[in-house]
Design a protein around this motif. Structure first.
Motif, PDB file in Angstrom:
ATOM      1  N   MET A 130       0.820  -1.200   0.000  1.00 25.60           N
ATOM      2  CA  MET A 130       0.000   0.000   0.000  1.00 25.60           C
ATOM      3  C   MET A 130       0.861   1.260   0.000  1.00 25.60           C
ATOM      4  O   MET A 130       0.461   2.296  -0.551  1.00 25.60           O
ATOM      5  N   ASP A 131       2.027   1.200   0.616  1.00 27.18           N
ATOM      6  CA  ASP A 131       2.942   2.355   0.586  1.00 27.18           C
ATOM      7  C   ASP A 131       3.365   2.674  -0.842  1.00 27.18           C
ATOM      8  O   ASP A 131       3.432   3.851  -1.232  1.00 27.18           O
ATOM      9  N   ARG A 134       0.378   4.210  -2.612  1.00 27.21           N
ATOM     10  CA  ARG A 134       0.162   5.579  -2.123  1.00 27.21           C
ATOM     11  C   ARG A 134       1.222   6.535  -2.639  1.00 27.21           C
ATOM     12  O   ARG A 134       0.903   7.609  -3.180  1.00 27.21           O
ATOM     13  N   SER A 396      -3.569   8.980   1.209  1.00 26.31           N
ATOM     14  CA  SER A 396      -2.950   8.556   2.467  1.00 26.31           C
ATOM     15  C   SER A 396      -3.974   7.900   3.379  1.00 26.31           C
ATOM     16  O   SER A 396      -3.693   6.875   4.018  1.00 26.31           O
ATOM     17  N   ARG A 399      -4.770   4.434   2.122  1.00 22.21           N
ATOM     18  CA  ARG A 399      -3.710   3.498   2.507  1.00 22.21           C
ATOM     19  C   ARG A 399      -3.821   3.139   3.981  1.00 22.21           C
ATOM     20  O   ARG A 399      -3.766   1.971   4.365  1.00 22.21           O
ATOM     21  N   THR A 473      -6.156   4.357  -5.067  1.00 23.59           N
ATOM     22  CA  THR A 473      -6.142   3.370  -3.990  1.00 23.59           C
ATOM     23  C   THR A 473      -7.547   3.188  -3.423  1.00 23.59           C
ATOM     24  O   THR A 473      -8.212   4.166  -3.105  1.00 23.59           O
TER      25      THR A 473
END
Length: 477
Positions: A130-131, A134, A396, A399, A473
């Protein structure tokens, strides 16, 4: 619906979350090391069992008398002796039984620890996955912002040339562009760091990561999550088994004060190799012997060592009891905390989505008003910055919500390989090795030479900050 089925719904031609988890399951060194550590833990059971099994030993001895006394009429010149001994433990006060019980409990605790390690690694992989998504989105947003600000600067400069704007307007546009380019460099650095973290965990470079699927079976309340966690969390199971092992250790310590009985059978053979001095008719060249007996040892005084070991085991059991309570508290706090974080981020997503829509409309309006002279260049720059900030906040929050939801499943004991439906081969079952070794009594049953299991990443190219266009996302729900 199983998480594995949902993961399979992702596009097959690109890297999916299931693919990343499967690679980590096979190649992550933390996992492979934990499996090796558990195999070592399994061996404590046959080690403890061996103390209660018969033992057999043989010996051989050869002696050459280089110088014989002058008056020696019975000493042979050379001697070869061999012997064998069988010792059978009959009673050891429960020491072996309790030691084996403790070892078995610690095997079960180790298996629970392995489950916890799997969940921890998977949570890290999900976070790294997910980082990357993002940070890639943030780079794209900053690239777009830089492009827009460059266009704004050019338009502002053109209007300055014709006297429509002042030098101050140009300077403001230049400053915002410079700041935006700095933010882009920072975003690119963050993306590289996230990709390198992904490589470290998964063992491969992230390529065209697809949005992960919604997570199933999430609890509706914090109380429901805690109830499940108290039943299935592997850390609680491990703490409970260590407590059981500590209680068995008390019995093993108490056995040091009990009598011990064993039976022995000893046989010997002696051959003087025809080296008896001439004229000696009283000694035979070869002799044999067989001795059988039963021995009992009753400790009477050990200088306080026995009671010290019992008290030590009792104190360690008290420690295990308190550790169990501490682990239970940690699990409850972690479960409630991750549930709260997940719910909070879901609300943040809903609010930020509204803010993004509102700021997009506001930016459009400010630009229109600037064209008729009711808004300044600074107003446009501020509106563009607010629009960018809310977009970054949105990706953000998306995420954070997904990672918090997965962490919640991990705290509930529902984020292990058996729960995720990972494909690519059979699951690693620690029970298979335990069943293989627990009854092993052969002294030459070594395993093959240890080999590296996890893949290294030396051949993986260094990560870059390239951020191709991609879908946004998703949230956890």
């Amino acid at each position: 619906m199983a998480l594995g089925a949902l993961l399979l719904s992702s596009q097959a031609q690109a890297e999916t979350l299931q693919g990343a988890l499967a690679k980590a399951y096979e190649n992550n060194p933390t996992l492979t090391a934990a499996r090796a550590g558990q195999r070592a833990n399994d061996e404590n059971v046959p080690i403890q069992k061996a103390s209660g099994l018969p033992s057999v030993g043989v010996s051989a001895d050869f002696q050459e008398n280089l110088v014989l006394p002058g008056n020696s009429f019975f000493t042979p010149g050379r001697t070869f002796a061999t012997g064998a001994q069988l010792s059978v433990p009959i009673y050891q006060g429960g020491a072996v039984r309790n030691a084996v019980r403790a070892a078995k409990y610690r095997v079960e605790a180790g298996q629970a620890d392995l489950r916890a390690t799997e969940a921890s690694v998977f949570a890290q992989v999900v976070g790294a996955y997910m980082d990357v998504i993002r940070d890639q989105a943030i780079v794209q947003l900053n690239q777009k912002n830089v492009s827009v600000l460059r266009t704004n600067l050019q338009a502002t400069s053109d209007r300055f040339e014709i006297g429509d704007l002042t030098r101050t307007d140009v300077a403001q546009s230049e400053a915002r562009l410079a700041l935006a380019e700095g933010d882009l460099r920072t975003a690119e650095s963050n993306l590289i760091r996230s990709r390198e973290s992904y490589i470290r965990l998964v063992g491969d470079a992230p390529t065209d990561l697809q949005p992960p699927p919604p997570l199933p079976n999430l609890p509706t309340t914090a109380e429901e999550a805690v109830a499940i966690a108290l039943t299935t969390n592997p850390d609680i199971e491990a703490a409970n088994q260590r407590l059981n092992a500590s209680r068995a250790d008390i019995g093993a310590a108490q056995a040091t004060r009990a009598p011990r009985v064993s039976a022995t059978v000893t046989g010997g053979y002696n051959n003087n190799l025809n080296s008896i001095p001439a004229g000696n008719t009283t000694s035979e060249n070869t002799t044999t012997s067989t001795i059988a007996g039963v021995s009992m040892t009753l400790p009477i005084f050990q200088g306080g060592r026995a009671s010290a070991r019992v008290r030590q085991a009792q104190a360690q059991t008290s420690q295990a009891i308190e550790n169990y309570v501490a682990v239970e508290r940690d699990v409850i706090a972690q479960t409630r905390g991750t549930y709260a974080a997940w719910q909070a981020n879901e609300r943040v997503i809903a609010a930020t989505e509204q803010a993004v829509s509102a700021n997009a409309l506001s930016l459009e309006g400010v630009r229109a008003e600037n064209s008729v002279g009711t808004r300044s260049i600074l107003d446009i720059l501020n509106a563009e910055q607010e629009y960018l900030n809310t977009q970054v906040q949105l990706v953000s929050a998306q995420r954070n919500s997904y990672v918090a939801a997965f962490s919640l499943l991990a705290a509930m004991g529902k984020a292990e390989a058996r729960d995720l439906g990972i494909e690519g081969g059979a699951f690693y079952d620690p029970e298979v090795n335990y069943r293989r070794v627990k009854g092993q009594i052969w002294d030459w049953a070594d395993d093959p030479k240890p080999q590296q299991q996890a893949t290294d990443t030396r051949a993986v190219p260094a990560a870059d900050a390239n951020a191709p266009e991609g879908p946004p996302t998703p949230s956890a729900q």
